[in-house]
Design a protein around this motif. Sequence first.
Motif, PDB file in Angstrom:
ATOM      1  N   ASP A  56       0.905  -1.294  -0.007  1.00 43.85           N
ATOM      2  CA  ASP A  56      -0.178   0.136   0.143  1.00 43.85           C
ATOM      3  C   ASP A  56       0.996   1.173   0.017  1.00 43.85           C
ATOM      4  O   ASP A  56       1.822   1.363   0.452  1.00 43.85           O
ATOM      5  CB  ASP A  56      -0.840   0.149   1.309  1.00 43.85           C
ATOM      6  N   GLU A  57       0.311   2.409  -0.642  1.00 47.53           N
ATOM      7  CA  GLU A  57       1.295   3.583  -1.002  1.00 47.53           C
ATOM      8  C   GLU A  57       1.499   4.180   0.331  1.00 47.53           C
ATOM      9  O   GLU A  57       2.494   4.876   0.527  1.00 47.53           O
ATOM     10  CB  GLU A  57       0.679   4.492  -1.733  1.00 47.53           C
ATOM     11  N   ARG A  58       0.732   4.000   1.599  1.00 45.71           N
ATOM     12  CA  ARG A  58       0.956   4.454   2.722  1.00 45.71           C
ATOM     13  C   ARG A  58       2.344   4.276   3.380  1.00 45.71           C
ATOM     14  O   ARG A  58       2.777   4.841   4.319  1.00 45.71           O
ATOM     15  CB  ARG A  58      -0.213   4.406   3.621  1.00 45.71           C
ATOM     16  N   ILE A  59       2.846   3.073   2.950  1.00 43.49           N
ATOM     17  CA  ILE A  59       4.152   2.517   3.497  1.00 43.49           C
ATOM     18  C   ILE A  59       5.269   3.600   3.174  1.00 43.49           C
ATOM     19  O   ILE A  59       6.024   3.698   4.142  1.00 43.49           O
ATOM     20  CB  ILE A  59       4.505   1.244   2.728  1.00 43.49           C
ATOM     21  N   HIS A  60       4.966   4.397   2.176  1.00 42.18           N
ATOM     22  CA  HIS A  60       6.191   5.494   2.041  1.00 42.18           C
ATOM     23  C   HIS A  60       6.212   6.510   3.006  1.00 42.18           C
ATOM     24  O   HIS A  60       7.038   7.472   3.004  1.00 42.18           O
ATOM     25  CB  HIS A  60       6.080   6.081   0.772  1.00 42.18           C
ATOM     26  N   ILE A  61       5.046   6.727   3.691  1.00 40.47           N
ATOM     27  CA  ILE A  61       4.581   7.691   4.628  1.00 40.47           C
ATOM     28  C   ILE A  61       5.029   7.203   6.106  1.00 40.47           C
ATOM     29  O   ILE A  61       6.087   7.634   6.750  1.00 40.47           O
ATOM     30  CB  ILE A  61       3.234   8.384   4.581  1.00 40.47           C
ATOM     31  N   ALA A  62       4.070   5.953   6.421  1.00 42.26           N
ATOM     32  CA  ALA A  62       4.028   5.433   7.661  1.00 42.26           C
ATOM     33  C   ALA A  62       5.547   4.887   8.205  1.00 42.26           C
ATOM     34  O   ALA A  62       6.432   5.187   9.267  1.00 42.26           O
ATOM     35  CB  ALA A  62       3.084   4.455   8.011  1.00 42.26           C
ATOM     36  N   LEU A  63       6.215   3.940   7.448  1.00 42.40           N
ATOM     37  CA  LEU A  63       7.358   3.270   7.617  1.00 42.40           C
ATOM     38  C   LEU A  63       8.588   4.342   7.574  1.00 42.40           C
ATOM     39  O   LEU A  63       9.458   4.199   8.423  1.00 42.40           O
ATOM     40  CB  LEU A  63       7.615   2.448   6.533  1.00 42.40           C
ATOM     41  N   VAL A  64       8.528   5.060   6.522  1.00 39.57           N
ATOM     42  CA  VAL A  64       9.884   6.146   6.506  1.00 39.57           C
ATOM     43  C   VAL A  64       9.946   7.156   7.519  1.00 39.57           C
ATOM     44  O   VAL A  64      10.567   7.224   8.262  1.00 39.57           O
ATOM     45  CB  VAL A  64       9.749   7.167   5.297  1.00 39.57           C
ATOM     46  N   ASP A  65       8.671   7.552   7.938  1.00 44.62           N
ATOM     47  CA  ASP A  65       8.439   8.402   9.229  1.00 44.62           C
ATOM     48  C   ASP A  65       8.794   7.670  10.667  1.00 44.62           C
ATOM     49  O   ASP A  65       9.481   8.207  11.257  1.00 44.62           O
ATOM     50  CB  ASP A  65       7.071   8.881   9.210  1.00 44.62           C
ATOM     51  N   HIS A  66       8.377   6.471  10.358  1.00 42.63           N
ATOM     52  CA  HIS A  66       8.724   5.575  11.889  1.00 42.63           C
ATOM     53  C   HIS A  66      10.122   5.555  11.955  1.00 42.63           C
ATOM     54  O   HIS A  66      10.746   5.756  13.052  1.00 42.63           O
ATOM     55  CB  HIS A  66       8.054   4.500  11.842  1.00 42.63           C
ATOM     56  N   LEU A  67      10.802   5.018  10.761  1.00 41.44           N
ATOM     57  CA  LEU A  67      12.378   4.703  10.965  1.00 41.44           C
ATOM     58  C   LEU A  67      13.004   5.785  11.098  1.00 41.44           C
ATOM     59  O   LEU A  67      14.136   5.741  12.061  1.00 41.44           O
ATOM     60  CB  LEU A  67      12.647   4.079   9.647  1.00 41.44           C
ATOM     61  N   ASN A  68      12.778   6.977  10.759  1.00 43.22           N
ATOM     62  CA  ASN A  68      13.498   8.175  10.864  1.00 43.22           C
ATOM     63  C   ASN A  68      13.501   8.748  12.233  1.00 43.22           C
ATOM     64  O   ASN A  68      14.476   8.856  12.933  1.00 43.22           O
ATOM     65  CB  ASN A  68      12.903   9.414   9.846  1.00 43.22           C
ATOM     66  N   PHE A  69      12.110   8.487  12.739  1.00 44.32           N
ATOM     67  CA  PHE A  69      12.173   8.783  14.301  1.00 44.32           C
ATOM     68  C   PHE A  69      12.881   7.948  15.087  1.00 44.32           C
ATOM     69  O   PHE A  69      13.396   8.439  16.277  1.00 44.32           O
ATOM     70  CB  PHE A  69      10.633   8.955  14.781  1.00 44.32           C
ATOM     71  N   ALA A  70      12.751   6.602  14.809  1.00 42.81           N
ATOM     72  CA  ALA A  70      13.182   5.584  15.567  1.00 42.81           C
ATOM     73  C   ALA A  70      14.691   5.735  15.722  1.00 42.81           C
ATOM     74  O   ALA A  70      15.257   5.812  16.915  1.00 42.81           O
ATOM     75  CB  ALA A  70      12.919   4.251  15.105  1.00 42.81           C
ATOM     76  N   VAL A  71      15.255   6.016  14.655  1.00 48.74           N
ATOM     77  CA  VAL A  71      16.823   5.973  14.563  1.00 48.74           C
ATOM     78  C   VAL A  71      17.309   7.266  15.441  1.00 48.74           C
ATOM     79  O   VAL A  71      18.375   7.248  16.124  1.00 48.74           O
ATOM     80  CB  VAL A  71      17.458   6.249  13.055  1.00 48.74           C
ATOM     81  N   LYS A  72      16.505   8.254  15.492  1.00 48.22           N
ATOM     82  CA  LYS A  72      16.785   9.679  16.274  1.00 48.22           C
ATOM     83  C   LYS A  72      16.792   9.280  17.741  1.00 48.22           C
ATOM     84  O   LYS A  72      17.486   9.622  18.667  1.00 48.22           O
ATOM     85  CB  LYS A  72      15.682  10.652  15.929  1.00 48.22           C
ATOM     86  N   ARG A  73      15.618   8.471  18.209  1.00 45.54           N
ATOM     87  CA  ARG A  73      15.222   8.102  19.430  1.00 45.54           C
ATOM     88  C   ARG A  73      16.538   7.366  19.897  1.00 45.54           C
ATOM     89  O   ARG A  73      17.270   7.474  21.019  1.00 45.54           O
ATOM     90  CB  ARG A  73      13.898   7.419  19.775  1.00 45.54           C
ATOM     91  N   LEU A  74      16.849   6.211  19.084  1.00 42.64           N
ATOM     92  CA  LEU A  74      17.839   5.346  19.826  1.00 42.64           C
ATOM     93  C   LEU A  74      19.219   5.910  19.651  1.00 42.64           C
ATOM     94  O   LEU A  74      19.747   5.435  20.380  1.00 42.64           O
ATOM     95  CB  LEU A  74      17.630   4.141  18.614  1.00 42.64           C
ATOM     96  N   SER A  75      19.449   6.885  18.819  1.00 44.81           N
ATOM     97  CA  SER A  75      20.840   7.497  19.102  1.00 44.81           C
ATOM     98  C   SER A  75      20.831   8.298  20.175  1.00 44.81           C
ATOM     99  O   SER A  75      21.864   8.633  20.683  1.00 44.81           O
ATOM    100  CB  SER A  75      20.993   8.508  17.666  1.00 44.81           C
ATOM    101  N   ASN A  76      19.657   8.442  20.913  1.00 43.37           N
ATOM    102  CA  ASN A  76      19.646   9.304  22.159  1.00 43.37           C
ATOM    103  C   ASN A  76      19.311   8.539  23.265  1.00 43.37           C
ATOM    104  O   ASN A  76      19.111   8.788  24.410  1.00 43.37           O
ATOM    105  CB  ASN A  76      18.636  10.796  22.163  1.00 43.37           C
TER     106      ASN A  76
END
Length: 296
Positions: free
Chosen positions: A110-130
């Motif tokens: 589903d095309e929403r994967i380009h929004i939901a997963l990208v946004d989640h991974l971006n936020f997750a990497v930032k969180r885990l870096s902290n």
Amino acid sequence: MTGVQTCALPIWDMRVIIDSVFIVKAYSHNLVSVKMNGTERILLGKGIGFGKKVGDKIEKDTEVEKIFVIDDVDNLRNFKQVIENVDEGFLMLCEKMISYIENELKEKLDERIHIALVDHLNFAVKRLSNNEEIENPFLMEIKALYPMEYSLAQNVVEILQKEKKVSIPEGEIGFITLHIHSARNSGKLSNTIKSTYLINSIIGYVEQQIAVEIDKTSLDYARFLSHLKFAIKRILLDIAVKNDFIREIKSRYKLSYKIAKGVSKILIKSLEKSVAEDEIAYLAMHIERFRIATKE
């Protein structure tokens, strides 16, 4: 993280030759929004947006790496917001991983994967870096319910760890799994989470009633989760299931049937649908297996 097999991304050669188009917006040197056959599309290509402004022309036979086809207006708007908040290199990495997932599943997500997963991974990497980790209370259920998606999520995490030099805990694999599963099922993450939460609640209720913690690694547990997953689908779609042993089950497994009735009340409240007696009897059979296992 342990137990993840080495995974390499396939060579991402999705280059496309386009006709001449006009710029709607240039996000960066390599990312632009254009009008293509009367529809807005987002193009990713090396240097495609360099020095460009609204109304500028991209010449015919220009080569691009990817054309984002997002038809829903709301999804397109949300994707634009993601683009503006995500590093271009990270966006490209995420898109390679999405392409990898689709290739492995041999299906279009589903095309929403380009929004939901990208946004989640971006936020997750930032969180885990902290060093900010979010606990995943449904991890065991997710692993058992969605094994294929979980395996792909493991590979995505290994790629992220290698590329972003960040340690990613197992709970995060579960969250990524939910995104992949929802993208295979109309893209509604909320429905996937709701179903997983419902199953988790039912497990907790059954454990409370039989006064024992169920072995989450057992075959009986895996069978029960699988049954619950399909039972929820049947109930939502009003698909009847036949059980010819209702009378025997009610007679022989009185306590398990009583607990199954309690489970049906949880399902009725959550799904706002009736639960047939045949379905309750099947639930009772699984619960009886748990009760027997605790006595052995």
